[in-house]
Write a protein that holds these residues in place. Structure first.
Motif, PDB file in Angstrom:
ATOM      1  N   GLY A  20      39.709  40.066  83.136  1.00 60.41           N
ATOM      2  CA  GLY A  20      40.136  38.821  82.655  1.00 60.41           C
ATOM      3  C   GLY A  20      39.767  37.700  83.946  1.00 60.41           C
ATOM      4  N   GLN A  21      40.234  38.041  85.039  1.00 61.92           N
ATOM      5  CA  GLN A  21      40.007  37.308  86.225  1.00 61.92           C
ATOM      6  C   GLN A  21      38.720  36.689  86.354  1.00 61.92           C
ATOM      7  N   ALA A  22      37.649  37.533  85.858  1.00 64.70           N
ATOM      8  CA  ALA A  22      36.103  37.201  86.068  1.00 64.70           C
ATOM      9  C   ALA A  22      35.743  36.376  84.856  1.00 64.70           C
ATOM     10  N   GLY A  23      36.766  35.892  84.134  1.00 66.31           N
ATOM     11  CA  GLY A  23      36.102  34.935  83.004  1.00 66.31           C
ATOM     12  C   GLY A  23      35.355  35.757  81.703  1.00 66.31           C
ATOM     13  N   CYS A  24      35.565  36.855  81.644  1.00 67.56           N
ATOM     14  CA  CYS A  24      34.798  37.686  80.511  1.00 67.56           C
ATOM     15  C   CYS A  24      35.415  37.677  79.190  1.00 67.56           C
ATOM     16  N   SER A  25      36.269  36.601  79.013  1.00 63.23           N
ATOM     17  CA  SER A  25      37.047  36.514  77.711  1.00 63.23           C
ATOM     18  C   SER A  25      35.991  36.284  76.473  1.00 63.23           C
ATOM     19  N   ASN A  26      36.336  36.488  75.341  1.00 61.12           N
ATOM     20  CA  ASN A  26      35.480  36.182  74.092  1.00 61.12           C
ATOM     21  C   ASN A  26      34.892  34.699  74.102  1.00 61.12           C
ATOM     22  N   PRO A  27      33.576  34.598  74.123  1.00 56.33           N
ATOM     23  CA  PRO A  27      33.143  33.118  74.163  1.00 56.33           C
ATOM     24  C   PRO A  27      33.341  32.462  72.868  1.00 56.33           C
ATOM     25  N   THR A  28      33.372  30.823  72.957  1.00 60.51           N
ATOM     26  CA  THR A  28      33.460  29.885  71.718  1.00 60.51           C
ATOM     27  C   THR A  28      32.168  29.860  71.125  1.00 60.51           C
ATOM     28  N   ARG A  29      32.175  29.343  69.956  1.00 59.66           N
ATOM     29  CA  ARG A  29      30.961  28.965  69.189  1.00 59.66           C
ATOM     30  C   ARG A  29      30.588  27.511  69.337  1.00 59.66           C
ATOM     31  N   PRO A  30      29.245  27.383  69.521  1.00 59.33           N
ATOM     32  CA  PRO A  30      28.686  25.797  69.902  1.00 59.33           C
ATOM     33  C   PRO A  30      29.116  24.924  68.770  1.00 59.33           C
ATOM     34  N   SER A  31      29.328  23.754  69.028  1.00 59.64           N
ATOM     35  CA  SER A  31      29.538  22.483  68.041  1.00 59.64           C
ATOM     36  C   SER A  31      28.391  22.235  67.015  1.00 59.64           C
ATOM     37  N   PRO A  32      28.267  22.299  65.819  1.00 60.31           N
ATOM     38  CA  PRO A  32      27.339  21.879  64.902  1.00 60.31           C
ATOM     39  C   PRO A  32      26.747  20.675  65.103  1.00 60.31           C
ATOM     40  N   PRO A  33      25.393  20.257  64.815  1.00 55.28           N
ATOM     41  CA  PRO A  33      24.736  18.828  65.195  1.00 55.28           C
ATOM     42  C   PRO A  33      25.335  17.727  64.181  1.00 55.28           C
ATOM     43  N   PRO A  34      25.336  16.614  64.779  1.00 58.90           N
ATOM     44  CA  PRO A  34      25.937  15.390  64.092  1.00 58.90           C
ATOM     45  C   PRO A  34      25.018  15.361  62.623  1.00 58.90           C
ATOM     46  N   PRO A  35      25.734  14.857  61.584  1.00 53.82           N
ATOM     47  CA  PRO A  35      25.034  14.665  60.346  1.00 53.82           C
ATOM     48  C   PRO A  35      24.047  13.518  60.494  1.00 53.82           C
ATOM     49  N   THR A  36      22.925  13.389  59.739  1.00 55.28           N
ATOM     50  CA  THR A  36      21.841  12.469  59.634  1.00 55.28           C
ATOM     51  C   THR A  36      22.277  11.082  59.116  1.00 55.28           C
ATOM     52  N   PRO A  37      22.381  10.104  60.033  1.00 53.56           N
ATOM     53  CA  PRO A  37      22.916   8.631  59.429  1.00 53.56           C
ATOM     54  C   PRO A  37      22.180   8.452  58.066  1.00 53.56           C
ATOM     55  N   ALA A  38      23.120   7.649  56.967  1.00 54.50           N
ATOM     56  CA  ALA A  38      22.335   7.557  55.653  1.00 54.50           C
ATOM     57  C   ALA A  38      21.324   6.684  55.802  1.00 54.50           C
ATOM     58  N   LEU A  39      20.261   6.783  54.868  1.00 52.36           N
ATOM     59  CA  LEU A  39      19.172   5.786  55.022  1.00 52.36           C
ATOM     60  C   LEU A  39      19.331   4.289  54.550  1.00 52.36           C
ATOM     61  N   THR A  40      18.985   3.509  54.944  1.00 54.08           N
ATOM     62  CA  THR A  40      19.230   2.052  54.895  1.00 54.08           C
ATOM     63  C   THR A  40      17.834   1.070  55.062  1.00 54.08           C
ATOM     64  N   LEU A  41      17.648  -0.068  54.150  1.00 51.26           N
ATOM     65  CA  LEU A  41      16.472  -0.573  54.481  1.00 51.26           C
ATOM     66  C   LEU A  41      17.033  -2.105  54.337  1.00 51.26           C
TER      67      LEU A  41
END
Length: 366
Positions: A20-41
């Protein structure tokens, strides 16, 4: 608990503390990528092309700008930049399509307006004739036939407005020289006729163009026997106008008639008009076929007396003269040198107006 087992528990506890002192606790999952912006013209603002040398006109406009969506994004328009545009307003519909599965689309619309500017070779017109030129208006809904001169409804007044609308950069005038009850030719021993009056009127007004509609009074007084008198008067007026420097001469056929209190020449109108058409051809002047443009609509265009036009009839008569003038004397304002060029407005500002002098922003013509 035996001493051996107690030692094992203590060892495991100590190991956990160290981990525990060495920081070997269970790792967290990475954040998902941001959504693609809506297409506009985004489409360009309205494009106005003034004084196009000819139509359809090739026009280059700013490219629509897409944003968002999955790259790459393609853009197509209903009329591509550099394409040919007809005179008037054209809605251009542009659509962007991205590379997603399935693909997304976005659309926008803008307007390309192509204007043509025209000029007419004459600006001073002389309308010469009898009461039909003067503006004697006859109505169909009156109990009695009450003939009044209404200059604001006369065909020269309506014609002037039509010409001014078509050629706004020119100072157009149409002089109404109609004289009620006047024949075209002078009867033997008489001096009251169009042929005896026209020289003075031309000298005073100095017109560029003569609009001649006269002769029905000759026929009303003598029928078919007066056709020669009418033609002699018309021929004299045509030649006198030419001698006095009138550049453009228009001669009209007589209007159709219907049964009424002043329709004294119904049987003579058709043969008289045939002679007027021959006269126009032989003298090399422009024919205005008012009869052909109004016949069959006498119930609307000719008033209760059978001779004089209604307000609607004068509108139609002015339109017939206007179309004859436009067809014979109109020219299109062109770019310097008269060469067709691509009108490139692709680098201009948000509202684009292209044309001759005093247009902003400047245009690159190539």
């Amino acid at each position: 608990m035996t001493p051996l087992l107690r030692g094992l528990v203590v060892a495991l506890a100590a190991g956990g503390a160290i981990l525990g002192q060495a920081g070997c606790s269970n790792p967290t999952r990475p954040s998902p990528p941001p959504p693609t912006p809506a297409l506009t013209l985004a489409c360009p603002s309205a494009v106005v092309v003034g004084a196009a040398p000819e139509v359809p006109a090739p026009v280059t406009y700013p490219a629509p700008i897409p944003s968002g969506g999955t790259a790459p994004v393609s853009v197509k328009c209903s009329v591509p930049s550099g394409g040919a545009f007809a005179a008037g307003d054209t809605d251009v519909v542009c659509t962007a399509t991205d590379s997603a599965t399935p693909p997304h689309q976005a659309s926008c619309v803008f307007t390309v307006s192509v204007r043509q500017e025209f000029t007419v070779e004459a600006s001073r017109f002389l309308a010469f004739g009898d009461s039909i030129t003067a503006g004697a208006v006859e109505y169909n809904d009156s109990v009695a036939s009450i003939l009044e001169i209404e200059r604001d409804k006369a065909y020269p007044t309506v014609l002037r407005d039509l010409l001014a609308q078509r050629y706004p950069r020119q100072d157009i005038s149409v002089l109404n020289a109609g004289y009620q009850g006047e024949p075209a030719g002078c009867a033997l021993g008489a001096s009251f006729c169009g042929a005896s009056r026209i020289s003075r009127v031309i000298d005073e007004s100095r017109p560029h163009a003569l609009l001649l509609l006269q002769g029905v009074i000759d026929l009303s007084e003598g029928g078919l026997s007066s056709v020669s008198q009418m033609l002699d008067g018309l021929k004299f007026m045509v030649r006198d106008a030419r001698r006095r420097g009138v550049t453009h001469i228009f001669i009209s056929t007589l209007l159709p008639q219907k049964p009424g209190s002043r329709a004294w020449a119904m049987d003579a109108i058709v043969p008289a008009n045939a002679r007027i058409r021959d006269l126009a051809a032989s003298e090399g002047v422009y024919l205005v076929d008012a009869y052909a443009g109004m016949v069959g609509q006498e119930a609307i265009f000719i008033g209760k007396d059978g001779l004089h036009p209604t307000p609607e009839g004068y509108q139609a008569l002015a339109r017939i003269f206007f179309e004859a003038i436009r067809d014979r004397l109109e020219t299109v304002v062109t770019t310097p040198g008269g060469v067709q060029r691509t009108l490139d407005v692709s680098a201009a500002g948000p509202h684009v107006e292209v044309g001759p002098q005093f247009r902003r922003p400047p245009v690159r013509l190539r």
